[in-house]
Design a protein around this motif. Structure first.
Motif, PDB file in Angstrom:
ATOM      1  N   VAL A 196      27.442  26.573-108.269  1.00 52.34           N
ATOM      2  CA  VAL A 196      27.890  26.830-109.636  1.00 52.34           C
ATOM      3  C   VAL A 196      29.289  26.261-109.840  1.00 52.34           C
ATOM      4  CG1 VAL A 196      28.353  28.614-111.364  1.00 52.34           C
ATOM      5  CG2 VAL A 196      26.516  28.945-109.690  1.00 52.34           C
ATOM      6  N   PRO A 197      29.465  25.354-110.782  1.00 53.80           N
ATOM      7  CA  PRO A 197      30.803  24.802-111.008  1.00 53.80           C
ATOM      8  C   PRO A 197      31.750  25.852-111.579  1.00 53.80           C
ATOM      9  CG  PRO A 197      29.293  24.079-112.718  1.00 53.80           C
ATOM     10  CD  PRO A 197      28.464  24.795-111.697  1.00 53.80           C
ATOM     11  N   GLN A 198      33.004  25.731-111.202  1.00 50.87           N
ATOM     12  CA  GLN A 198      34.018  26.648-111.715  1.00 50.87           C
ATOM     13  C   GLN A 198      34.337  26.316-113.169  1.00 50.87           C
ATOM     14  OE1 GLN A 198      35.427  29.351-110.039  1.00 50.87           O
ATOM     15  NE2 GLN A 198      33.812  28.891-108.564  1.00 50.87           N
ATOM     16  N   LEU A 199      34.530  27.348-113.958  1.00 49.97           N
ATOM     17  CA  LEU A 199      34.933  27.157-115.344  1.00 49.97           C
ATOM     18  C   LEU A 199      36.422  27.446-115.482  1.00 49.97           C
ATOM     19  CD1 LEU A 199      32.020  28.924-117.252  1.00 49.97           C
ATOM     20  CD2 LEU A 199      32.320  26.482-116.834  1.00 49.97           C
ATOM     21  N   ALA A 200      37.051  26.709-116.347  1.00 51.12           N
ATOM     22  CA  ALA A 200      38.466  26.967-116.612  1.00 51.12           C
ATOM     23  C   ALA A 200      38.616  28.340-117.279  1.00 51.12           C
ATOM     24  CB  ALA A 200      39.028  25.879-117.532  1.00 51.12           C
ATOM     25  N   ALA A 201      39.598  29.085-116.846  1.00 54.93           N
ATOM     26  CA  ALA A 201      39.839  30.404-117.428  1.00 54.93           C
ATOM     27  C   ALA A 201      40.207  30.259-118.899  1.00 54.93           C
ATOM     28  CB  ALA A 201      40.968  31.105-116.674  1.00 54.93           C
ATOM     29  N   PRO A 202      39.614  31.073-119.779  1.00 51.78           N
ATOM     30  CA  PRO A 202      39.932  30.960-121.209  1.00 51.78           C
ATOM     31  C   PRO A 202      41.334  31.469-121.512  1.00 51.78           C
ATOM     32  CG  PRO A 202      38.565  32.882-120.804  1.00 51.78           C
ATOM     33  CD  PRO A 202      38.677  32.161-119.492  1.00 51.78           C
TER      34      PRO A 202
ATOM     35  N   ARG B 294      28.065  35.066-117.333  1.00 51.20           N
ATOM     36  CA  ARG B 294      28.882  34.637-116.202  1.00 51.20           C
ATOM     37  C   ARG B 294      29.882  35.707-115.806  1.00 51.20           C
ATOM     38  NH1 ARG B 294      29.165  28.955-115.128  1.00 51.20           N
ATOM     39  NH2 ARG B 294      30.728  29.512-113.583  1.00 51.20           N
TER      40      ARG B 294
END
Length: 239
Positions: free
Chosen positions: A111-117, A236
């Motif tokens: 699972v690719p990491q998502l940038a923190a909002p 997520r």
């Protein structure tokens, strides 16, 4: 696919005491002339749970290999089942036409990491006390109390005492306007309905446990106060 999963439920569970019963049950799935025990020598034991159809690979209009996922002990595995489909003119009947094969199940996806909002900490702080009250009444099924936290014109069902609210562990609020989709991590107490808890209980099965769960809530600001308009699973992992 359901046919293959039903077959797997019989094929993957055996013990010497049940050999005759297993053979009779397998007969409902097998093409004529196939081994009634499907290669089992009558010794040993196997058990499988959580049996679910997983995938289908068709070679033509009548033949396919159906993959069935299952759990046996600590292992998650796959069973490939060769199946023949007779077609609508023959009543849509199926048969197992070859020896199954057990294979390792695929591992978890990468699972690719998502940038923190970008988050609104001030609003998160403002919402925390409101949400504690909301989740308390949401757990209890206190309809009158719950309406103090629910947006005007909205009605939300509740747990009705299935869980008890323990802690609001985290609130993530994105920047935005008067309507926001936020995330919350909640700790529920899961009651033990079979054994009344005692103050000095040492058996983990005799006391209520806790579960952390993540929710996505739509909140609306009406006047100077935030209200909950909707609640669902967060998706997520929060944060």
């Amino acid at each position: 696919m359901a046919f293959a999963a039903q077959f797997a439920g019989v094929y993957l569970n055996f013990s010497p005491e049940d050999a005759a019963s297993r053979s009779r049950k397998l007969a409902a799935f097998l093409a004529e002339g196939m081994d009634p025990q499907m290669g089992w020598d009558g010794y040993g034991k196997l058990s499988a749970v959580a049996i679910q159809a997983y995938d289908l690979e068709a070679s033509d209009a009548h033949n396919a290999v159906v993959s069935v996922a299952f759990q046996s002990g600590p292992r998650r595995l796959m069973l490939s089942v060769p199946v023949y489909y007779a077609g609508d003119d023959a009543g849509g009947r199926f048969a197992v036409v070859g020896r199954p094969a057990v294979l390792p199940a695929p591992g978890p996806a990468d699972v690719p990491q998502l940038a923190a909002p970008e988050t609104d900490e001030a609003t998160a702080s403002e919402l925390k006390e409101q949400l504690k009250g909301f989740f308390t009444d949401y757990a209890l099924g206190n309809t009158a109390g719950l309406q103090r936290y629910v947006a005007s014109g909205k009605t939300l069902p509740s747990f009705g005492g299935t869980f008890t609210f323990k802690e609001l562990k985290k609130v993530v609020v994105p920047v935005g306007g008067a309507t926001r989709d936020i995330q919350a991590v909640v700790v529920w107490v899961v009651p033990n309905n079979e054994t009344p808890p005692t103050p000095d209980a040492t058996d983990p099965a005799a006391v209520g446990g806790t579960l952390e769960m993540a929710y996505r809530l739509t909140v609306e600001k009406q006047g100077d106060k935030w209200f909950v308009a909707d609640i669902r699973g967060a998706g997520r992992v929060v944060g």
